[in-house]
Motif scaffolding. Sequence first.
Motif, PDB file in Angstrom:
ATOM      1  N   GLU A  11       0.872  -1.188   0.000  1.00 37.05           N
ATOM      2  CA  GLU A  11       0.000   0.000   0.000  1.00 37.05           C
ATOM      3  C   GLU A  11       0.899   1.226   0.000  1.00 37.05           C
ATOM      4  O   GLU A  11       1.782   1.346   0.847  1.00 37.05           O
ATOM      5  N   ASP A  12       0.695   2.135  -0.977  1.00 37.74           N
ATOM      6  CA  ASP A  12       1.579   3.303  -1.058  1.00 37.74           C
ATOM      7  C   ASP A  12       1.102   4.463  -0.194  1.00 37.74           C
ATOM      8  O   ASP A  12       1.886   5.360   0.108  1.00 37.74           O
ATOM      9  N   ASP A  55      -2.929  -3.233  -2.521  1.00 36.44           N
ATOM     10  CA  ASP A  55      -3.523  -2.049  -3.121  1.00 36.44           C
ATOM     11  C   ASP A  55      -3.310  -2.143  -4.630  1.00 36.44           C
ATOM     12  O   ASP A  55      -2.317  -2.714  -5.078  1.00 36.44           O
ATOM     13  N   GLY A  57      -3.554   0.677  -6.996  1.00 36.40           N
ATOM     14  CA  GLY A  57      -2.874   1.837  -7.564  1.00 36.40           C
ATOM     15  C   GLY A  57      -1.562   2.074  -6.844  1.00 36.40           C
ATOM     16  O   GLY A  57      -1.522   2.634  -5.764  1.00 36.40           O
TER      17      GLY A  57
HETATM   18 CA    CA Z   1      -2.656   3.473  -3.860  1.00 39.01          CA
END
Ligand code: CA
Length: 237
Positions: A11-12, A55, A57
């Motif tokens: 997850e960014d 995630d 994206g």
């Molecule tokens: Ca993301």
Amino acid sequence: MSSSARILLVEDDEATRNAVARNLEGHGFKVTPSGDVAEALRRWDAERPDLILLDLGLPDLDGATVVRHVRRDATTPILILSARADERVKVATLEAGADDYVTKPFGMDELRARIGALLRRAAGPAADQGGVVTLGPVSLDVAARRVTVNGVPVDLTPREYELLKVMVAQPGRLLTKGRLLRAVWGTAYAGEAHYLHVYVSRLRRKLNAADPDTGADSLITAEPGIGYRISDPTARR
Ligand code: CA
């Protein structure tokens, strides 16, 4: 539900990553956080987690890249954390082999329930409702990452544990050397049959040492030149 299962969290968004990691760690999970695909793939190869939270994206590559990479090697459960209204990406990721998804914003109770369900399912057809697989004297608890022989705990290294976990998830089935090597070490090791020989020997030795009277080591049998299988003694009745 408390668990010692290892989770790779990809997850960014830092706030989401920290909040999810904190909550899961509060329930006993061991979380490896990762902010992009490149790091996630390194972690996957180094640690072979029990489950991946993904995630879609991400800054470098699409999350589906992780799914395709992991699925070349293993059936480890992958749960998508989807923020996107984009059904197409979600469906493509599920078709690439992800197991389930939750849509952001999600509740942590729901997330942990989904994680628990996927871990139990990944334990295979011999698992009970708590995700404990018992084959003769050998018992493997996926949530606790605990192996016992007639109740005596067996101290396994992470790769030894992973090897046993992969086998007990498919009791009775002949697993080729290449398949076991990819699942436990990765595609780069698919030709390293001697690895497997060494680890299977160690695993048998440790299972036997835990309770020498049970013959737990004989559950794992070799098919010379092909691979290994773990038998389910109850299935023979
Ligand atoms: Ca993301």
